[in-house]
Scaffold this active site. Structure first.
Site, PDB file in Angstrom:
ATOM      1  N   SER A 106       0.834  -1.210   0.000  1.00  0.00           N
ATOM      2  CA  SER A 106       0.000   0.000   0.000  1.00  0.00           C
ATOM      3  C   SER A 106       0.867   1.257   0.000  1.00  0.00           C
ATOM      4  O   SER A 106       1.956   1.272   0.593  1.00  0.00           O
ATOM      5  CB  SER A 106      -0.870  -0.008   1.261  1.00  0.00           C
ATOM      6  OG  SER A 106      -1.422   1.258   1.493  1.00  0.00           O
ATOM      7  N   THR A 155      -4.974   2.401  -7.721  1.00  0.00           N
ATOM      8  CA  THR A 155      -6.296   2.303  -7.090  1.00  0.00           C
ATOM      9  C   THR A 155      -7.136   3.500  -7.515  1.00  0.00           C
ATOM     10  O   THR A 155      -6.708   4.657  -7.365  1.00  0.00           O
ATOM     11  CB  THR A 155      -6.143   2.239  -5.556  1.00  0.00           C
ATOM     12  OG1 THR A 155      -5.395   1.053  -5.249  1.00  0.00           O
ATOM     13  CG2 THR A 155      -7.486   2.179  -4.851  1.00  0.00           C
ATOM     14  N   ARG A 164     -16.947   6.403   7.392  1.00  0.00           N
ATOM     15  CA  ARG A 164     -16.812   5.069   7.985  1.00  0.00           C
ATOM     16  C   ARG A 164     -17.116   5.261   9.462  1.00  0.00           C
ATOM     17  O   ARG A 164     -16.310   5.852  10.196  1.00  0.00           O
ATOM     18  CB  ARG A 164     -15.409   4.510   7.763  1.00  0.00           C
ATOM     19  CG  ARG A 164     -15.137   4.262   6.281  1.00  0.00           C
ATOM     20  CD  ARG A 164     -13.744   3.750   6.027  1.00  0.00           C
ATOM     21  NE  ARG A 164     -13.446   3.730   4.598  1.00  0.00           N
ATOM     22  CZ  ARG A 164     -12.216   3.700   4.092  1.00  0.00           C
ATOM     23  NH1 ARG A 164     -11.168   3.683   4.903  1.00  0.00           N
ATOM     24  NH2 ARG A 164     -12.034   3.681   2.794  1.00  0.00           N
ATOM     25  N   HIS A 274     -13.216  -2.316  -2.668  1.00  0.00           N
ATOM     26  CA  HIS A 274     -12.372  -1.868  -1.562  1.00  0.00           C
ATOM     27  C   HIS A 274     -12.806  -2.543  -0.251  1.00  0.00           C
ATOM     28  O   HIS A 274     -12.766  -1.945   0.820  1.00  0.00           O
ATOM     29  CB  HIS A 274     -12.451  -0.341  -1.437  1.00  0.00           C
ATOM     30  CG  HIS A 274     -11.137   0.311  -1.089  1.00  0.00           C
ATOM     31  ND1 HIS A 274     -10.314   0.895  -2.021  1.00  0.00           N
ATOM     32  CD2 HIS A 274     -10.505   0.495   0.104  1.00  0.00           C
ATOM     33  CE1 HIS A 274      -9.258   1.416  -1.418  1.00  0.00           C
ATOM     34  NE2 HIS A 274      -9.346   1.167  -0.128  1.00  0.00           N
TER      35      HIS A 274
HETATM   36  C1  LIG Z   1      -7.578  -2.075   6.665  1.00  0.00           C
HETATM   37  C2  LIG Z   1      -7.654  -1.935   5.181  1.00  0.00           C
HETATM   38  C3  LIG Z   1      -6.813  -1.053   4.537  1.00  0.00           C
HETATM   39  C4  LIG Z   1      -6.836  -0.946   3.140  1.00  0.00           C
HETATM   40  N1  LIG Z   1      -5.962  -0.101   2.519  1.00  0.00           N
HETATM   41  C5  LIG Z   1      -5.918  -0.074   1.172  1.00  0.00           C
HETATM   42  C6  LIG Z   1      -4.963   0.716   0.502  1.00  0.00           C
HETATM   43  O1  LIG Z   1      -4.145   1.397   1.130  1.00  0.00           O
HETATM   44  N2  LIG Z   1      -4.958   0.706  -0.860  1.00  0.00           N
HETATM   45  C7  LIG Z   1      -5.848  -0.041  -1.579  1.00  0.00           C
HETATM   46  O2  LIG Z   1      -5.802  -0.036  -2.811  1.00  0.00           O
HETATM   47  N3  LIG Z   1      -6.754  -0.820  -0.970  1.00  0.00           N
HETATM   48  C8  LIG Z   1      -6.820  -0.854   0.381  1.00  0.00           C
HETATM   49  N4  LIG Z   1      -7.730  -1.665   1.007  1.00  0.00           N
HETATM   50  C9  LIG Z   1      -8.609  -2.548   0.207  1.00  0.00           C
HETATM   51  C10 LIG Z   1      -7.963  -3.926   0.029  1.00  0.00           C
HETATM   52  O3  LIG Z   1      -6.844  -3.837  -0.824  1.00  0.00           O
HETATM   53  C11 LIG Z   1      -8.928  -4.949  -0.587  1.00  0.00           C
HETATM   54  O4  LIG Z   1      -9.530  -4.386  -1.730  1.00  0.00           O
HETATM   55  C12 LIG Z   1     -10.021  -5.411   0.385  1.00  0.00           C
HETATM   56  O5  LIG Z   1      -9.541  -5.469   1.705  1.00  0.00           O
HETATM   57  C13 LIG Z   1     -10.519  -6.785  -0.034  1.00  0.00           C
HETATM   58  O6  LIG Z   1     -11.547  -7.209   0.756  1.00  0.00           O
HETATM   59  P1  LIG Z   1     -11.363  -8.209   2.021  1.00  0.00           P
HETATM   60  O7  LIG Z   1     -10.792  -7.380   3.115  1.00  0.00           O
HETATM   61  O8  LIG Z   1     -12.777  -8.623   2.285  1.00  0.00           O
HETATM   62  O9  LIG Z   1     -10.484  -9.358   1.602  1.00  0.00           O
HETATM   63  C14 LIG Z   1      -7.752  -1.740   2.390  1.00  0.00           C
HETATM   64  C15 LIG Z   1      -8.610  -2.633   3.065  1.00  0.00           C
HETATM   65  C16 LIG Z   1      -8.566  -2.734   4.441  1.00  0.00           C
HETATM   66  C17 LIG Z   1      -9.467  -3.723   5.124  1.00  0.00           C
END
Ligand SMILES: Cc1cc2nc3c(=O)[nH]c(=O)nc-3n(C[C@H](O)[C@H](O)[C@H](O)COP(=O)(O)O)c2cc1C
Length: 381
Positions: A106, A155, A164, A274
């Protein structure tokens, strides 16, 4: 650490993490209906068992994001992943390297691309945003290239950050220092607190070169305000023109948008809402996969994330047209629950589950899965 399923890691993480971080990981936007929808979508599909096939060996290797991997999933980019336990991302990167799967770093990683890329044998993808200051974006591309990273994940589903509720209640991103309530919560979660404070107050190491603040929360706020809400498809064309390597676009949920990514020259589309943290109510990511796969006609690679918790979920997504899946929250839970051992147990457990489902479905590799595709599934009525 034995694997007892992702739910066990989740329960353990909930016990270990102070509330502000537990809520940050678990939460979604608005009603959190999309977080739930992502999970429920997998319950609508079953895999048909097939018998009397020699399944003594089962190979899960696959090529995606521009390289070869031993497993068909990646660690999805998670901001502040390194807050789950000391050196969190570094531990996750070591597991990814030894298991043979890629890790997406990230923009908001506690450990920098430079630190993580020194893990022997690791394959990283750098997740970026196009910042208002294009100089920073260009510099992140330069750093990625210098670290030997060949894949960028842009992204695109965060032009704004919606409410949120859990984070708002905890003051996440508004605080510049912990409140009394947070200090109390940290005191009642001594394992996490003692581990983290041994290394000093963590910061977003990946953004350190850009001087965005003195504390983690200041950095997070300033970087979030750098995410450019004016972006259009022209900016994707710009990124394509300045990044010669593999380009994945993350956060696509619409077949027309997927086709526009293809036209702009992206090699991979990452279907994602996301993890239910942006649009709410959005469709589940799995429910839009068949339409997007049909539109892209196999000419652009598809990765799907959102709600993948069991091997059977990964197999379902692959059967509906994905080349690989992304795992988000589970690797954060695994880090909090057991550090490197926790992530190791998650990754090997998911791999074992995928192998179980394939073999009981009469398949010995992913090529046989893709040749059957949708025919191996039945909708659950
Ligand atoms: C705590 C957290 C932080 C995240 N931070 C980012 C991020 O910095 N950049 C990004 O592209 N997606 C981010 N995401 C989205 C994840 O890359 C991903 O799309 C998502 O967590 C997938 O769903 P899941 O948690 O049900 O597996 C984040 C998700 C979570 C839960």
């Amino acid at each position: 650490m034995n694997h007892h399923g992702v739910a066990a890691l989740h329960r353990q993480a909930d016990r270990v993490l102070p509330r502000i971080f537990r809520d940050y990981v678990n939460g979604g936007s608005h009603s959190e209906r999309t977080v739930r929808a992502n999970r429920l979508a997998f319950d609508r599909w079953a895999v048909v068992p097939k018998c009397l096939v020699d399944v003594s060996d089962c190979d899960l290797s696959a090529s995606f994001l521009g390289s070869f991997h031993w497993l068909p999933f990646m660690l999805a980019p998670l901001g502040f992943g390194g807050l789950m336990c000391p050196d969190g991302e570094l531990r996750a990167a070591r597991v990814a390297a030894s298991a043979g799967l890629p890790m997406a770093v990230s923009t908001f990683a506690i450990q920098s691309l430079e630190t993580l890329s020194r893990v022997p044998g690791v394959t990283l993808a750098a997740q970026i945003y196009i910042f208002r200051d294009r100089g920073i974006t260009r510099d992140m591309l330069r750093r990625a290239e210098e670290c030997g990273i060949r894949t960028i994940i842009l992204t695109v589903d965060t032009p704004i950050t919606p409410l949120r509720l859990r984070d708002a209640r905890n003051g996440f991103r508004n605080l510049t220092r912990p409140s009394l309530r947070h200090l109390l919560s940290m005191a009642t979660h001594p394992r996490w607190t003692a581990g983290m404070l041994r290394n000093g107050m963590p910061k977003i190491g990946n953004l350190a070169p850009y001087g965005m603040g003195n504390t983690l929360m200041e950095q997070a706020r300033n970087a979030a305000s750098q995410i450019d809400p004016t972006l259009t498809w022209k900016d994707l064309e710009w990124l394509r023109s300045v990044w010669p390597g593999h380009l994945a676009v993350k956060g696509i949920m619409d077949a027309g948008d997927a086709l526009a990514c293809q036209k702009a020259g992206a090699q991979t589309v990452i279907i994602s809402n996301h993890g239910g943290r942006q649009m709410d109510p959005a469709p589940s990511s799995l429910s839009v996969l068949p339409d997007i796969a049909e539109a892209l006609k196999g000419e652009t690679e598809i990765i799907l994330d959102g709600g993948v918790r069991w091997g059977g979920d990964a197999v379902t997504a692959l059967a509906l047209g994905a080349q690989a899946v992304g795992i988000g929250r589970p690797w954060a839970w695994a880090l909090a629950a057991g550090g490197e051992k926790g992530v190791n147990s998650l990754v090997s457990g998911l791999g074992d589950e995928i192998r179980d489902v394939l073999r009981l479905g009469g398949m010995v590799d992913l090529a046989s899965l893709w040749s059957q595709g949708r025919a191996m599934l039945r909708p659950v009525s």
